[in-house]
Design a protein around this motif. Structure first.
Motif, mmCIF file in Angstrom:
data_model
loop_
_atom_site.group_PDB
_atom_site.id
_atom_site.type_symbol
_atom_site.label_atom_id
_atom_site.label_comp_id
_atom_site.label_asym_id
_atom_site.label_seq_id
_atom_site.Cartn_x
_atom_site.Cartn_y
_atom_site.Cartn_z
ATOM 1 N N TRP A 199 0.830 -1.198 0.000
ATOM 2 C CA TRP A 199 0.000 0.000 0.000
ATOM 3 C C TRP A 199 0.871 1.255 0.000
ATOM 4 O O TRP A 199 1.809 1.397 0.787
ATOM 5 C CB TRP A 199 -0.917 0.018 1.210
ATOM 6 N N ASP A 204 -2.353 6.570 -2.767
ATOM 7 C CA ASP A 204 -3.637 5.991 -2.381
ATOM 8 C C ASP A 204 -3.974 4.768 -3.244
ATOM 9 O O ASP A 204 -5.109 4.574 -3.668
ATOM 10 C CB ASP A 204 -4.752 7.038 -2.494
ATOM 11 N N ARG A 205 -2.965 3.944 -3.460
ATOM 12 C CA ARG A 205 -3.154 2.733 -4.248
ATOM 13 C C ARG A 205 -2.047 1.739 -3.900
ATOM 14 O O ARG A 205 -1.070 2.080 -3.220
ATOM 15 C CB ARG A 205 -3.117 3.028 -5.750
ATOM 16 N N TYR A 206 -2.216 0.508 -4.379
ATOM 17 C CA TYR A 206 -1.199 -0.515 -4.143
ATOM 18 C C TYR A 206 -0.118 -0.448 -5.218
ATOM 19 O O TYR A 206 -0.410 -0.267 -6.403
ATOM 20 C CB TYR A 206 -1.823 -1.915 -4.166
#
Length: 349
Positions: A199, A204-206
């Motif tokens: 993460w 705000d994403r993997y």
């Protein structure tokens, strides 16, 4: 025992049934045809020892899991057991082991259980994903048109160092009114790379972290899963999309019901009537047992593989059995006595 044989046997992954069948076969071969022949006695002793070696060597081998078991409700388990088949194909590379465990399928969907065992020292609690994956026939042509590999539900964490996944595939090709069945076919299955998902709070994403770029290719996999798909000719008028069309036939399987409708209100529906009558894949379905009890009911639309050709005036709608909470259901086709499609009832018994 020869070290080479021990090393190779340590890699064997047999189901309990296959292990017992192998031992039984060795015992059969060890039975002398005529009594008191020294050479045959020696052969019997050698084979008996071999049986013991196989039993000892495979005792610690991983017994194949029914990875797909939890894909369906508890009540569906007897049907799952009746229609699944074990694959038992495994490969290891860079310390990562991928195993194809079990398989079930119908004419429009195919499910394969996949296990991923992480290398020693690697945390199995991290989220891992496969890269690309594909199924092809031996000539290289594609066997499916879509699908994915997802964690097998319910996901309660890894089983030791092994994670469980479900590979689901849509069998029905886009360009065909009738799907091609994969039952009994031989295919090649390819899984490419393993990634760890980290993460990233800033984006705000993997982020995908490559763990291995190895390509696992399982060749000549025989899809010998049992099927019970039965097609019933209907050829009756049916209320459909604010008009009338022809209900041509239905196909009942353990996974659901396929509905085929043509002509009438199917023709050129989208252009003029979509806003008024709804989507062309909307179709109510009710399934009954011999006592009139409702086994399944869906007042809405079909699932994966459903397709409508408004120019040709044909619609194929797949109703996959599932609960109101979207849990998948299997229903024994032998228990289905009647099916209702919109206003048309079709007795099957």
């Amino acid at each position: 025992m020869n070290r080479q044989y021990r090393d190779e046997l340590d890699k064997v992954r047999l189901s309990a049934q296959s292990k017992q069948q192998l031992i039984d076969r060795l015992h059969e071969q060890s039975a002398p045809q005529t009594a008191k022949k020294c050479g045959r006695k020696r052969r019997a002793v050698v084979l008996a020892v071999a049986a013991c070696v196989v039993l000892a060597a495979t005792a610690g081998a991983a017994v194949l899991h029914d990875t797909l078991r939890h894909l369906w409700t508890y009540e569906s388990q007897p049907v799952y057991e009746a229609y699944k088949t074990d694959l038992g194909r495994t490969q290891t590379a860079d310390g990562w082991t991928v195993t194809l465990t079990d398989c079930v399928g119908s004419e429009n969907m195919l499910y394969i259980g996949v296990e991923l065992t992480v290398p020693e020292g690697t945390d199995p609690n991290e989220p891992y994903r496969f890269g690309d994956y594909d199924m092809t026939f031996p000539d290289g042509s594609r066997a499916t048109i879509g699908g994915g590999i997802n964690e097998a539900p319910p996901y309660d964490g890894p089983d030791g160092s092994t994670l469980h996944f479900v590979w689901h595939m849509n069998v029905a090709p886009d360009s065909r009114a009738e799907p091609q069945s994969l039952q009994g076919k031989t295919v090649d299955l390819t899984i490419n790379s393993v990634y760890r998902l980290d993460w990233n709070a800033e984006t705000d994403r993997y982020d995908e972290i490559l763990m291995t770029d190895h390509v696992w290719k399982f060749e000549d996999v025989k899809l010998d899963y049992p099927t019970a798909d039965t097609t019933y000719a209907v050829d009756k008028p049916v209320e459909y999309l604010g008009g009338t069309a022809t209900l041509d036939e239905i196909t009942v399987s353990p996974f659901g019901v396929k509905v085929s409708i043509s002509g009438g209100s199917v023709l050129h529906h989208h252009a003029e009537n979509r806003a008024k009558d709804g989507d062309c894949l909307m179709c109510a379905l009710t399934v009954y047992d011999a006592d009139g009890n409702v086994l399944y009911e869906n007042p809405q639309w079909g699932g994966a593989g459903s397709q409508c050709d408004e120019d040709a005036g044909t619609t194929v709608i797949y109703h996959d059995y599932q609960t109101a909470d979207w849990d998948k259901i299997l229903i024994d086709p032998a228990k289905v006595a009647k099916v209702k499609v919109n206003n048309v009832e079709i007795p099957l018994r």
